[in-house]
Scaffold this motif. Structure first.
Motif, PDB file in Angstrom:
ATOM      1  N   LEU A 108       0.800  -1.219   0.000  1.00 20.91           N
ATOM      2  CA  LEU A 108       0.000   0.000   0.000  1.00 20.91           C
ATOM      3  C   LEU A 108       0.837   1.275   0.000  1.00 20.91           C
ATOM      4  CD1 LEU A 108      -2.826  -0.969   2.546  1.00 20.91           C
ATOM      5  CD2 LEU A 108      -2.744  -1.322   0.070  1.00 20.91           C
ATOM      6  N   GLY A 109       2.102   1.170   0.385  1.00 23.99           N
ATOM      7  CA  GLY A 109       2.953   2.361   0.423  1.00 23.99           C
ATOM      8  C   GLY A 109       2.562   3.337   1.526  1.00 23.99           C
ATOM      9  N   MET A 110       2.004   2.814   2.610  1.00 22.89           N
ATOM     10  CA  MET A 110       1.578   3.658   3.728  1.00 22.89           C
ATOM     11  C   MET A 110       2.604   3.589   4.865  1.00 22.89           C
ATOM     12  SD  MET A 110      -2.485   2.625   3.769  1.00 22.89           S
ATOM     13  CE  MET A 110      -2.976   3.810   5.046  1.00 22.89           C
ATOM     14  N   VAL A 111       2.519   4.576   5.752  1.00 24.79           N
ATOM     15  CA  VAL A 111       3.404   4.626   6.915  1.00 24.79           C
ATOM     16  C   VAL A 111       2.851   3.719   8.007  1.00 24.79           C
ATOM     17  CG1 VAL A 111       4.272   6.117   8.753  1.00 24.79           C
ATOM     18  CG2 VAL A 111       4.212   6.949   6.402  1.00 24.79           C
ATOM     19  N   LEU A 112       3.722   2.902   8.606  1.00 21.61           N
ATOM     20  CA  LEU A 112       3.322   2.021   9.696  1.00 21.61           C
ATOM     21  C   LEU A 112       4.196   2.283  10.912  1.00 21.61           C
ATOM     22  CD1 LEU A 112       2.342  -1.686   9.684  1.00 21.61           C
ATOM     23  CD2 LEU A 112       4.209  -0.948  11.157  1.00 21.61           C
ATOM     24  N   LEU A 113       3.558   2.468  12.070  1.00 22.48           N
ATOM     25  CA  LEU A 113       4.278   2.727  13.307  1.00 22.48           C
ATOM     26  C   LEU A 113       3.854   1.716  14.366  1.00 22.48           C
ATOM     27  CD1 LEU A 113       3.816   6.601  13.436  1.00 22.48           C
ATOM     28  CD2 LEU A 113       5.730   5.331  12.455  1.00 22.48           C
ATOM     29  N   PRO A 114       4.766   0.883  14.863  1.00 27.44           N
ATOM     30  CA  PRO A 114       4.414  -0.096  15.899  1.00 27.44           C
ATOM     31  C   PRO A 114       4.426   0.540  17.288  1.00 27.44           C
ATOM     32  CG  PRO A 114       6.694  -0.368  15.265  1.00 27.44           C
ATOM     33  CD  PRO A 114       6.152   0.735  14.402  1.00 27.44           C
ATOM     34  N   VAL A 115       3.517   0.089  18.142  1.00 25.49           N
ATOM     35  CA  VAL A 115       3.500   0.519  19.541  1.00 25.49           C
ATOM     36  C   VAL A 115       3.315  -0.717  20.410  1.00 25.49           C
ATOM     37  CG1 VAL A 115       2.604   2.828  19.088  1.00 25.49           C
ATOM     38  CG2 VAL A 115       1.004   0.944  19.455  1.00 25.49           C
ATOM     39  N   ALA A 116       3.754  -0.613  21.649  1.00 25.60           N
ATOM     40  CA  ALA A 116       3.672  -1.764  22.551  1.00 25.60           C
ATOM     41  C   ALA A 116       2.372  -1.794  23.340  1.00 25.60           C
ATOM     42  CB  ALA A 116       4.863  -1.747  23.511  1.00 25.60           C
ATOM     43  N   SER A 117       1.662  -0.651  23.405  1.00 26.74           N
ATOM     44  CA  SER A 117       0.456  -0.581  24.221  1.00 26.74           C
ATOM     45  C   SER A 117      -0.381   0.619  23.801  1.00 26.74           C
ATOM     46  CB  SER A 117       0.841  -0.433  25.700  1.00 26.74           C
ATOM     47  OG  SER A 117       1.472   0.825  25.904  1.00 26.74           O
ATOM     48  N   PRO A 118      -1.659   0.661  24.215  1.00 26.72           N
ATOM     49  CA  PRO A 118      -2.481   1.842  23.933  1.00 26.72           C
ATOM     50  C   PRO A 118      -1.902   3.123  24.524  1.00 26.72           C
ATOM     51  CG  PRO A 118      -3.875  -0.004  24.570  1.00 26.72           C
ATOM     52  CD  PRO A 118      -2.456  -0.428  24.805  1.00 26.72           C
ATOM     53  N   MET A 119      -1.257   3.032  25.684  1.00 26.41           N
ATOM     54  CA  MET A 119      -0.674   4.231  26.295  1.00 26.41           C
ATOM     55  C   MET A 119       0.474   4.768  25.446  1.00 26.41           C
ATOM     56  SD  MET A 119      -2.428   5.192  28.762  1.00 26.41           S
ATOM     57  CE  MET A 119      -1.323   6.479  29.315  1.00 26.41           C
ATOM     58  N   GLU A 120       1.287   3.863  24.884  1.00 26.56           N
ATOM     59  CA  GLU A 120       2.362   4.306  23.992  1.00 26.56           C
ATOM     60  C   GLU A 120       1.766   4.927  22.735  1.00 26.56           C
ATOM     61  OE1 GLU A 120       6.027   2.400  21.383  1.00 26.56           O
ATOM     62  OE2 GLU A 120       5.478   1.453  23.284  1.00 26.56           O
ATOM     63  N   ALA A 121       0.663   4.357  22.251  1.00 29.93           N
ATOM     64  CA  ALA A 121      -0.005   4.901  21.072  1.00 29.93           C
ATOM     65  C   ALA A 121      -0.541   6.301  21.350  1.00 29.93           C
ATOM     66  CB  ALA A 121      -1.135   3.977  20.642  1.00 29.93           C
ATOM     67  N   SER A 122      -1.107   6.507  22.540  1.00 23.40           N
ATOM     68  CA  SER A 122      -1.634   7.829  22.871  1.00 23.40           C
ATOM     69  C   SER A 122      -0.524   8.872  22.897  1.00 23.40           C
ATOM     70  CB  SER A 122      -2.368   7.787  24.216  1.00 23.40           C
ATOM     71  OG  SER A 122      -1.467   7.589  25.293  1.00 23.40           O
ATOM     72  N   CYS A 123       0.643   8.493  23.387  1.00 23.79           N
ATOM     73  CA  CYS A 123       1.798   9.402  23.391  1.00 23.79           C
ATOM     74  C   CYS A 123       2.237   9.724  21.962  1.00 23.79           C
ATOM     75  CB  CYS A 123       2.956   8.797  24.173  1.00 23.79           C
ATOM     76  SG  CYS A 123       2.667   8.631  25.943  1.00 23.79           S
TER      77      CYS A 123
END
Length: 215
Positions: free
Chosen positions: A113-128
């Protein structure tokens, strides 16, 4: 007040310094982690989008449960990718339980898809992370080299984070690669010979393998 886009894939008016969130995230750990740091507006009818960062950039959030459940998330990603109005960032929960499925979504998102992907370890890390992305878009471009010149475009920091996830790259080599190959498409088309002067032979081979191996 934000206005709902047609079918969830059109331009969205997002007040400066705000994030527009899908109503389903109200009261969630993800939303709670952003409250007090940025302003959140909850709206119904945003599917397939989870969060709007600006009028033309959005976030699709793939949870640990989504990954374990199978490939159902793909339709959402494709729908946003096919929209000429939106640039999407895909945030994925990469946990001990979902790690075995991460490679598949990484290759589908970045390569197919050529999209940006960012991994996170938890919802709290995602919120940051979401808070950081919103705050970056409120800065002046001259003071923030990772911010695209036009407000509403995905910050280049997101692309940097994506390249860092390629095996053999990491935080040191990713900026060097993006100076030479400023897009995922250019990087994926680069030969080992072109990559070697930038990152060395071993990393060059890792990068080419990542982009050439089937999803």
């Amino acid at each position: 007040m934000a206005r709902n886009p047609p079918e969830g894939t059109g331009p969205m008016h997002v007040p400066f310094g705000h994030v527009v969130a899908n109503e389903k995230w109200r009261g969630s750990q993800l939303a709670q982690g952003m409250q007090g740091k940025i302003k959140i507006v909850f709206e119904d009818g945003l599917a397939p989008v989870d969060f709007y960062l600006s009028s033309r950039s959005c976030i699709l959030y793939v949870t640990e449960a989504d990954l374990v459940a199978g490939n159902g998330y793909r339709k959402r990603l494709v729908r946003v990718r096919n929209s000429s109005n939106l640039q999407g960032i895909v945030i994925v929960e990469k946990t001990q339980m979902s790690e075995q499925y991460f490679s598949a979504i990484q290759k589908f998102t970045v390569l197919d898809l050529g999209m940006v992907l960012l991994p996170v370890a938890s919802p709290m890390e995602a919120s940051c992370l979401i808070t950081q992305l919103v705050q970056e878009q409120t800065k002046e471009p001259s003071k923030n080299p990772f911010l695209s010149k036009k407000r509403g475009q995905i910050p280049e920091l997101s692309l940097l984070r994506t390249v860092q996830q390629i095996p053999g790259v990491g935080k040191v080599k990713a900026p060097l690669l993006l100076q030479k190959f400023p897009s995922i498409q250019q990087l994926s088309n680069a030969s080992v010979r072109e990559l070697e002067p930038v990152v060395g032979q071993a990393a060059a081979q890792h990068i080419q393998a990542f982009f050439t191996q089937p999803s």
